[in-house]
Write a protein that holds these residues in place. Structure first.
Motif, mmCIF file in Angstrom:
data_model
loop_
_atom_site.group_PDB
_atom_site.id
_atom_site.type_symbol
_atom_site.label_atom_id
_atom_site.label_comp_id
_atom_site.label_asym_id
_atom_site.label_seq_id
_atom_site.Cartn_x
_atom_site.Cartn_y
_atom_site.Cartn_z
ATOM 1 N N ARG A 121 10.473 22.279 -2.896
ATOM 2 C CA ARG A 121 11.619 22.709 -3.697
ATOM 3 C C ARG A 121 11.951 21.725 -4.816
ATOM 4 O O ARG A 121 12.692 22.068 -5.747
ATOM 5 C CB ARG A 121 12.833 22.913 -2.793
ATOM 6 N N ARG A 122 11.435 20.502 -4.726
ATOM 7 C CA ARG A 122 11.689 19.499 -5.761
ATOM 8 C C ARG A 122 10.920 19.803 -7.042
ATOM 9 O O ARG A 122 11.293 19.334 -8.119
ATOM 10 C CB ARG A 122 11.282 18.115 -5.275
ATOM 11 N N GLY A 123 9.796 20.498 -6.910
ATOM 12 C CA GLY A 123 8.993 20.795 -8.091
ATOM 13 C C GLY A 123 8.440 19.553 -8.759
ATOM 14 O O GLY A 123 8.233 19.529 -9.975
ATOM 15 N N GLY A 124 8.212 18.499 -7.973
ATOM 16 C CA GLY A 124 7.662 17.273 -8.530
ATOM 17 C C GLY A 124 8.674 16.365 -9.200
ATOM 18 O O GLY A 124 8.302 15.383 -9.848
ATOM 19 N N ALA A 125 9.959 16.641 -9.047
ATOM 20 C CA ALA A 125 10.991 15.831 -9.689
ATOM 21 C C ALA A 125 11.282 14.576 -8.869
ATOM 22 O O ALA A 125 11.045 14.525 -7.653
ATOM 23 C CB ALA A 125 12.271 16.649 -9.860
ATOM 24 N N ILE A 126 11.832 13.570 -9.526
ATOM 25 C CA ILE A 126 12.304 12.373 -8.838
ATOM 26 C C ILE A 126 13.463 12.755 -7.914
ATOM 27 O O ILE A 126 14.421 13.412 -8.341
ATOM 28 C CB ILE A 126 12.788 11.322 -9.848
ATOM 29 N N PRO A 127 13.423 12.359 -6.629
ATOM 30 C CA PRO A 127 14.481 12.758 -5.697
ATOM 31 C C PRO A 127 15.716 11.855 -5.813
ATOM 32 O O PRO A 127 16.089 11.132 -4.890
ATOM 33 C CB PRO A 127 13.804 12.602 -4.329
ATOM 34 N N SER A 128 16.364 11.916 -6.967
ATOM 35 C CA SER A 128 17.548 11.099 -7.204
ATOM 36 C C SER A 128 18.420 11.791 -8.239
ATOM 37 O O SER A 128 17.913 12.334 -9.233
ATOM 38 C CB SER A 128 17.166 9.705 -7.704
ATOM 39 N N SER A 129 19.726 11.737 -8.044
ATOM 40 C CA SER A 129 20.653 12.301 -9.039
ATOM 41 C C SER A 129 20.635 11.486 -10.333
ATOM 42 O O SER A 129 21.049 11.968 -11.387
ATOM 43 C CB SER A 129 22.072 12.316 -8.467
ATOM 44 N N LYS A 130 20.108 10.235 -10.276
ATOM 45 C CA LYS A 130 19.993 9.409 -11.477
ATOM 46 C C LYS A 130 18.759 9.743 -12.289
ATOM 47 O O LYS A 130 18.630 9.309 -13.435
ATOM 48 C CB LYS A 130 19.947 7.932 -11.096
ATOM 49 N N GLY A 131 17.798 10.421 -11.641
ATOM 50 C CA GLY A 131 16.547 10.724 -12.317
ATOM 51 C C GLY A 131 15.529 9.605 -12.273
ATOM 52 O O GLY A 131 14.461 9.704 -12.865
ATOM 53 N N VAL A 132 15.838 8.540 -11.535
ATOM 54 C CA VAL A 132 14.916 7.414 -11.425
ATOM 55 C C VAL A 132 15.193 6.680 -10.115
ATOM 56 O O VAL A 132 16.331 6.656 -9.642
ATOM 57 C CB VAL A 132 15.077 6.442 -12.632
ATOM 58 N N LEU A 133 14.128 6.129 -9.530
ATOM 59 C CA LEU A 133 14.273 5.307 -8.338
ATOM 60 C C LEU A 133 13.780 3.893 -8.669
ATOM 61 O O LEU A 133 12.816 3.730 -9.389
ATOM 62 C CB LEU A 133 13.432 5.876 -7.177
ATOM 63 N N ALA A 149 0.831 -1.212 0.000
ATOM 64 C CA ALA A 149 0.000 0.000 0.000
ATOM 65 C C ALA A 149 0.861 1.256 0.000
ATOM 66 O O ALA A 149 0.547 2.236 -0.690
ATOM 67 C CB ALA A 149 -0.939 -0.011 1.203
ATOM 68 N N LEU A 150 1.948 1.245 0.762
ATOM 69 C CA LEU A 150 2.859 2.389 0.742
ATOM 70 C C LEU A 150 3.427 2.611 -0.659
ATOM 71 O O LEU A 150 3.483 3.736 -1.158
ATOM 72 C CB LEU A 150 3.998 2.166 1.737
ATOM 73 N N ALA A 151 3.847 1.532 -1.305
ATOM 74 C CA ALA A 151 4.405 1.644 -2.649
ATOM 75 C C ALA A 151 3.375 2.194 -3.627
ATOM 76 O O ALA A 151 3.684 3.042 -4.477
ATOM 77 C CB ALA A 151 4.918 0.283 -3.112
ATOM 78 N N LYS A 152 2.125 1.706 -3.539
ATOM 79 C CA LYS A 152 1.069 2.171 -4.432
ATOM 80 C C LYS A 152 0.754 3.647 -4.209
ATOM 81 O O LYS A 152 0.582 4.419 -5.162
ATOM 82 C CB LYS A 152 -0.192 1.343 -4.224
ATOM 83 N N ALA A 153 0.657 4.040 -2.936
ATOM 84 C CA ALA A 153 0.295 5.426 -2.628
ATOM 85 C C ALA A 153 1.360 6.402 -3.102
ATOM 86 O O ALA A 153 1.046 7.526 -3.508
ATOM 87 C CB ALA A 153 0.056 5.582 -1.130
ATOM 88 N N LEU A 154 2.616 5.983 -3.075
ATOM 89 C CA LEU A 154 3.714 6.862 -3.499
ATOM 90 C C LEU A 154 3.906 6.884 -5.009
ATOM 91 O O LEU A 154 4.488 7.827 -5.549
ATOM 92 C CB LEU A 154 5.019 6.441 -2.824
ATOM 93 N N GLY A 155 3.452 5.838 -5.689
ATOM 94 C CA GLY A 155 3.592 5.807 -7.142
ATOM 95 C C GLY A 155 5.044 5.896 -7.567
ATOM 96 O O GLY A 155 5.897 5.142 -7.101
ATOM 97 N N ASP A 156 5.370 6.864 -8.448
ATOM 98 C CA ASP A 156 6.741 7.002 -8.937
ATOM 99 C C ASP A 156 7.642 7.763 -7.973
ATOM 100 O O ASP A 156 8.805 8.007 -8.259
ATOM 101 C CB ASP A 156 6.771 7.667 -10.311
ATOM 102 N N ARG A 157 7.099 8.169 -6.830
ATOM 103 C CA ARG A 157 7.858 8.810 -5.743
ATOM 104 C C ARG A 157 8.367 10.201 -6.112
ATOM 105 O O ARG A 157 9.295 10.717 -5.488
ATOM 106 C CB ARG A 157 9.006 7.903 -5.266
ATOM 107 N N LYS A 158 7.755 10.803 -7.109
ATOM 108 C CA LYS A 158 8.165 12.154 -7.495
ATOM 109 C C LYS A 158 7.870 13.153 -6.376
ATOM 110 O O LYS A 158 6.812 13.108 -5.757
ATOM 111 C CB LYS A 158 7.424 12.592 -8.758
#
Length: 213
Positions: A201-213, A95-104
């Protein structure tokens, strides 16, 4: 090694919404578990698992994580609490994974040190997409009430694997089993709240320097 029964998992058709809610049902021959949550809730909790101490710990997650949480489970507790405890952890992780989706846009990392009388527990977590648990509790008794204290680790293993998080739990002090476990769940809840909150401050971006989690 114990052989687990095949499972049927039914995500609710509207399980993920813009307000970060999720509902998951998971049924096996051993348990039937339904979990719904709202990551942006007010700490409301309904926990009816048939395992009273687990219900109490789920209430800590909701209250201190400010997550609205509804957990209903039936299971083969006439054998022991293991299957219900583990399967609640699995379904909560899903459920946590679903609620967070792509974690942006989330903070991604969280940490907290929680005292409870003589007990002091540190939790650090990362919604990294890489499941890992480092578990450092030394619980002095085999049971708290009727709850087998070995099941604390099993619960967090299940959550970690299905929410795909890195989780470190360290016991800094403590001699009372109930205090140690409850401080752990409170620290986990506070770290979880920090990690899943939206970082403007993320502006909806993925929180990773790789751009993907």
């Amino acid at each position: 090694m114990q052989t687990r029964e095949p499972v049927t998992v039914t995500p609710n058709s509207s399980s993920v919404t813009s307000d970060r809610t999720a509902a998951i049902s998971r049924t096996t021959k051993e348990t039937d578990v339904q979990v719904s949550l709202n990551l942006d809730g007010q700490g409301r909790c309904v926990a009816q698992t048939g395992v009273p101490f687990l219900d109490h710990m789920l209430d800590q997650i909701a209250s201190h994580g400010l997550i609205d949480l509804d957990v209903r489970a039936t299971g083969d507790v006439q054998i022991d609490d293991h299957h219900t405890n583990e399967d609640v952890g699995i379904t909560l992780g899903m459920a946590l994974a679903k609620a967070l989706g792509d974690r942006k846009g989330i903070h991604r990392f969280g940490h907290f040190v929680a005292p409870l009388d003589e007990a002091l527990v540190q939790v650090a977590l990362d919604f990294s997409g890489r499941p890992h648990l480092s578990y450092g509790l030394q619980i002095p008794t085999q049971r708290v009430g009727t709850y087998d204290t070995q099941l604390v680790r099993e619960f967090f293993v299940a959550v970690v694997n299905h929410a795909q998080i890195t989780l470190h739990i360290r016991q800094l002090d403590g001699i009372n089993s109930h205090h140690i476990i409850e401080a752990t769940f409170k620290a986990f809840a506070r770290a979880l709240r920090m990690a899943v909150e939206v970082d403007p401050r993320r502006g909806g971006a993925i929180p990773s320097s790789k751009g993907v989690l």
